[in-house]
Design a protein around this motif. Structure first.
Motif, short mmCIF file in Angstrom:
data_model
loop_
_atom_site.label_atom_id
_atom_site.label_comp_id
_atom_site.label_asym_id
_atom_site.label_seq_id
_atom_site.Cartn_x
_atom_site.Cartn_y
_atom_site.Cartn_z
N SER A 61 84.49 26.36 68.26
CA SER A 61 85.92 25.24 69.17
C SER A 61 85.49 24.42 67.88
CB SER A 61 84.66 24.81 70.05
OG SER A 61 85.95 23.72 70.25
N ALA A 75 90.67 19.92 72.28
CA ALA A 75 89.81 20.74 71.28
C ALA A 75 90.78 22.31 70.79
CB ALA A 75 88.47 20.72 71.55
N ARG A 131 86.97 20.12 67.73
CA ARG A 131 86.58 18.70 68.29
C ARG A 131 88.15 18.08 67.31
NH1 ARG A 131 83.07 15.95 67.94
NH2 ARG A 131 81.47 17.79 66.62
#
Length: 148
Positions: free
Chosen positions: A130, A138, A132
């Motif tokens: 992931s 995200a 951000r």
């Protein structure tokens, strides 16, 4: 203890924020790793400088973040590393490796500190990470780890 964050810390704040944390957390984790400095009256001058540097590097709007998210999710990230016979890696794949692979695959430049892994990548195959981009946005990146 009152501290000034010098880097973004998940769940705590972004660079330049002045936050109150427990003494042990600041003294044993944040300050030694360079994520924060102790708050002082003289340190207040540094806060403005840190915030200016953060504004230069961060994605300002949600629209920009969504554009970068679309680019990231369209990129095929492939990492080749050394591995043993059973498919276990010698070491692990780090956030810096993933950031370099994204750039090499033609994706946007991503700061390694913004990449989050659910678990360390220590085997061949498909994994997800992931990124951000914004506090509200995200991107999911699929990483394929292959033997070199």
């Amino acid at each position: 203890m009152k501290i000034i964050l010098t880097h973004e810390v998940s769940g705590l704040g972004a660079a330049g924020d002045v936050v109150e944390v427990k003494d042990g957390y600041a003294r044993n984790y944040l300050v030694p790793r360079g994520f924060a400095i102790r708050w002082t009256k003289g340190g207040e001058k540094d806060v403005e400088q840190i915030r200016r540097a953060r504004k230069i590097h961060e994605i300002a709007t949600i629209e920009q973040a969504n554009q970068v998210k679309a680019e990231l999710e369209g990129v095929k990230v492939r990492l080749s590393t050394r591995s043993g016979e059973a498919g276990r890696l010698f070491g692990s794949v780090t956030q810096a490796d993933i950031a370099a692979a994204i750039s090499a695959a033609g994706g946007p430049k991503v700061d390694k500190r913004r990449i989050e892994l659910d678990a360390p990548i220590k085997s061949l195959g498909a994994h997800s990470a992931s990124v951000r981009l914004h506090p509200e946005v995200a991107a999911k990146v699929n990483v394929e780890v292959v033997a070199a």
